[in-house]
Design a protein around this motif. Sequence first.
Motif, PDB file in Angstrom:
ATOM      1  N   MET A  24       0.826  -1.210   0.000  1.00  8.75           N
ATOM      2  CA  MET A  24       0.000   0.000   0.000  1.00  8.75           C
ATOM      3  C   MET A  24       0.861   1.262   0.000  1.00  8.75           C
ATOM      4  O   MET A  24       0.492   2.272  -0.606  1.00  8.75           O
ATOM      5  N   MET A  25       2.014   1.219   0.674  1.00  8.31           N
ATOM      6  CA  MET A  25       2.908   2.373   0.659  1.00  8.31           C
ATOM      7  C   MET A  25       3.438   2.616  -0.753  1.00  8.31           C
ATOM      8  O   MET A  25       3.655   3.754  -1.153  1.00  8.31           O
ATOM      9  N   ARG A  26       3.645   1.542  -1.486  1.00  2.93           N
ATOM     10  CA  ARG A  26       4.133   1.669  -2.861  1.00  2.93           C
ATOM     11  C   ARG A  26       3.011   2.113  -3.800  1.00  2.93           C
ATOM     12  O   ARG A  26       3.231   2.910  -4.714  1.00  2.93           O
ATOM     13  N   TRP A  27       1.804   1.601  -3.562  1.00  5.17           N
ATOM     14  CA  TRP A  27       0.684   1.868  -4.452  1.00  5.17           C
ATOM     15  C   TRP A  27       0.107   3.264  -4.235  1.00  5.17           C
ATOM     16  O   TRP A  27      -0.217   3.965  -5.191  1.00  5.17           O
ATOM     17  N   LYS A  28      -0.050   3.666  -2.973  1.00  3.47           N
ATOM     18  CA  LYS A  28      -0.606   4.981  -2.653  1.00  3.47           C
ATOM     19  C   LYS A  28       0.368   5.739  -1.759  1.00  3.47           C
ATOM     20  O   LYS A  28       0.310   5.652  -0.530  1.00  3.47           O
ATOM     21  N   PRO A  29       1.272   6.497  -2.344  1.00  2.00           N
ATOM     22  CA  PRO A  29       2.268   7.211  -1.529  1.00  2.00           C
ATOM     23  C   PRO A  29       1.664   8.250  -0.585  1.00  2.00           C
ATOM     24  O   PRO A  29       2.263   8.585   0.429  1.00  2.00           O
ATOM     25  N   GLU A  30       0.460   8.752  -0.903  1.00  2.00           N
ATOM     26  CA  GLU A  30      -0.137   9.779  -0.026  1.00  2.00           C
ATOM     27  C   GLU A  30      -0.590   9.201   1.308  1.00  2.00           C
ATOM     28  O   GLU A  30      -0.766   9.929   2.279  1.00  2.00           O
ATOM     29  N   SER A  31      -0.767   7.879   1.390  1.00  2.00           N
ATOM     30  CA  SER A  31      -1.163   7.263   2.658  1.00  2.00           C
ATOM     31  C   SER A  31       0.033   6.757   3.453  1.00  2.00           C
ATOM     32  O   SER A  31      -0.128   6.056   4.441  1.00  2.00           O
ATOM     33  N   ARG A  32       1.227   7.121   3.021  1.00  2.00           N
ATOM     34  CA  ARG A  32       2.450   6.656   3.671  1.00  2.00           C
ATOM     35  C   ARG A  32       2.549   7.120   5.122  1.00  2.00           C
ATOM     36  O   ARG A  32       3.002   6.373   5.984  1.00  2.00           O
ATOM     37  N   ALA A  33       2.105   8.333   5.402  1.00  6.60           N
ATOM     38  CA  ALA A  33       2.214   8.861   6.764  1.00  6.60           C
ATOM     39  C   ALA A  33       1.376   8.049   7.752  1.00  6.60           C
ATOM     40  O   ALA A  33       1.755   7.892   8.909  1.00  6.60           O
ATOM     41  N   GLY A  34       0.269   7.516   7.314  1.00  6.47           N
ATOM     42  CA  GLY A  34      -0.572   6.711   8.192  1.00  6.47           C
ATOM     43  C   GLY A  34      -0.113   5.269   8.306  1.00  6.47           C
ATOM     44  O   GLY A  34      -0.403   4.590   9.288  1.00  6.47           O
ATOM     45  N   LEU A  35       0.608   4.796   7.302  1.00  9.11           N
ATOM     46  CA  LEU A  35       1.026   3.404   7.301  1.00  9.11           C
ATOM     47  C   LEU A  35       2.347   3.165   8.033  1.00  9.11           C
ATOM     48  O   LEU A  35       2.609   2.053   8.482  1.00  9.11           O
ATOM     49  N   ILE A  36       3.173   4.182   8.156  1.00  5.00           N
ATOM     50  CA  ILE A  36       4.474   3.993   8.815  1.00  5.00           C
ATOM     51  C   ILE A  36       4.322   3.610  10.286  1.00  5.00           C
ATOM     52  O   ILE A  36       4.970   2.668  10.741  1.00  5.00           O
ATOM     53  N   PRO A  37       3.460   4.273  11.085  1.00  2.00           N
ATOM     54  CA  PRO A  37       3.292   3.809  12.472  1.00  2.00           C
ATOM     55  C   PRO A  37       2.712   2.398  12.569  1.00  2.00           C
ATOM     56  O   PRO A  37       3.128   1.605  13.409  1.00  2.00           O
ATOM     57  N   MET A  38       1.785   2.068  11.667  1.00  2.00           N
ATOM     58  CA  MET A  38       1.216   0.736  11.683  1.00  2.00           C
ATOM     59  C   MET A  38       2.277  -0.310  11.337  1.00  2.00           C
ATOM     60  O   MET A  38       2.349  -1.362  11.956  1.00  2.00           O
ATOM     61  N   LEU A  39       3.114  -0.005  10.366  1.00  2.00           N
ATOM     62  CA  LEU A  39       4.158  -0.928   9.977  1.00  2.00           C
ATOM     63  C   LEU A  39       5.203  -1.095  11.081  1.00  2.00           C
ATOM     64  O   LEU A  39       5.716  -2.196  11.304  1.00  2.00           O
ATOM     65  N   THR A  40       5.482  -0.023  11.804  1.00  2.00           N
ATOM     66  CA  THR A  40       6.412  -0.104  12.930  1.00  2.00           C
ATOM     67  C   THR A  40       5.841  -0.994  14.030  1.00  2.00           C
ATOM     68  O   THR A  40       6.538  -1.872  14.550  1.00  2.00           O
ATOM     69  N   LEU A  41       4.595  -0.780  14.366  1.00  3.13           N
ATOM     70  CA  LEU A  41       3.949  -1.605  15.385  1.00  3.13           C
ATOM     71  C   LEU A  41       3.858  -3.063  14.947  1.00  3.13           C
ATOM     72  O   LEU A  41       4.062  -3.980  15.744  1.00  3.13           O
ATOM     73  N   LEU A  42       3.597  -3.279  13.682  1.00  2.00           N
ATOM     74  CA  LEU A  42       3.507  -4.630  13.151  1.00  2.00           C
ATOM     75  C   LEU A  42       4.853  -5.339  13.187  1.00  2.00           C
ATOM     76  O   LEU A  42       4.921  -6.527  13.493  1.00  2.00           O
ATOM     77  N   SER A  43       5.931  -4.617  12.916  1.00  2.11           N
ATOM     78  CA  SER A  43       7.256  -5.240  12.984  1.00  2.11           C
ATOM     79  C   SER A  43       7.633  -5.588  14.413  1.00  2.11           C
ATOM     80  O   SER A  43       8.255  -6.624  14.664  1.00  2.11           O
ATOM     81  N   VAL A  44       7.231  -4.758  15.369  1.00  2.00           N
ATOM     82  CA  VAL A  44       7.466  -5.090  16.782  1.00  2.00           C
ATOM     83  C   VAL A  44       6.650  -6.316  17.171  1.00  2.00           C
ATOM     84  O   VAL A  44       7.136  -7.203  17.889  1.00  2.00           O
ATOM     85  N   ALA A  45       5.430  -6.402  16.675  1.00  2.00           N
ATOM     86  CA  ALA A  45       4.588  -7.562  16.969  1.00  2.00           C
ATOM     87  C   ALA A  45       5.160  -8.841  16.363  1.00  2.00           C
ATOM     88  O   ALA A  45       5.169  -9.896  17.010  1.00  2.00           O
ATOM     89  N   VAL A  46       5.672  -8.763  15.143  1.00  2.00           N
ATOM     90  CA  VAL A  46       6.281  -9.933  14.513  1.00  2.00           C
ATOM     91  C   VAL A  46       7.505 -10.385  15.298  1.00  2.00           C
ATOM     92  O   VAL A  46       7.705 -11.578  15.533  1.00  2.00           O
ATOM     93  N   ALA A  47       8.316  -9.429  15.732  1.00  2.00           N
ATOM     94  CA  ALA A  47       9.495  -9.787  16.533  1.00  2.00           C
ATOM     95  C   ALA A  47       9.087 -10.415  17.866  1.00  2.00           C
ATOM     96  O   ALA A  47       9.697 -11.387  18.321  1.00  2.00           O
TER      97      ALA A  47
END
Length: 77
Positions: A24-47
Motif C-alpha cells: 500500500m505504501m508503494r501503491w498509494k504514496p499519499e497514505s504513507r504517513a498513516g502506514l508507517i506507524p502501523m508498519l512499525t507496530l507490526l514489525s514489533v509484533a512480529v518480533a
Amino acid sequence: MDIAATLHDALLYAAAGGLLALAMMRWKPESRAGLIPMLTLLSVAVAGIASLARIGAALMARTAGTALRDAFRAIPM
C-alpha cells in the motif's frame, strides 16, 4: 489448543499484514504517513511473536510464566 501452531499462524498473518502495508505504501504514496506507524507496530509484533515462539517452551515452566504474568500486571494501564 496447540500453542506452537497458533503462534505460527499469528506470525504468518502478521507478516502478511506487513507485506500488504508495504504494498500500500508503494501503491498509494499519499497514505504513507498513516502506514508507517502501523508498519512499525507490526514489525514489533512480529518480533515479539517470533521470540515467543522460540522461548515458549521455557515459559511453560511455572516460575517463568508467573514472573511474566506479574511483570505485565506491574505495567499501569
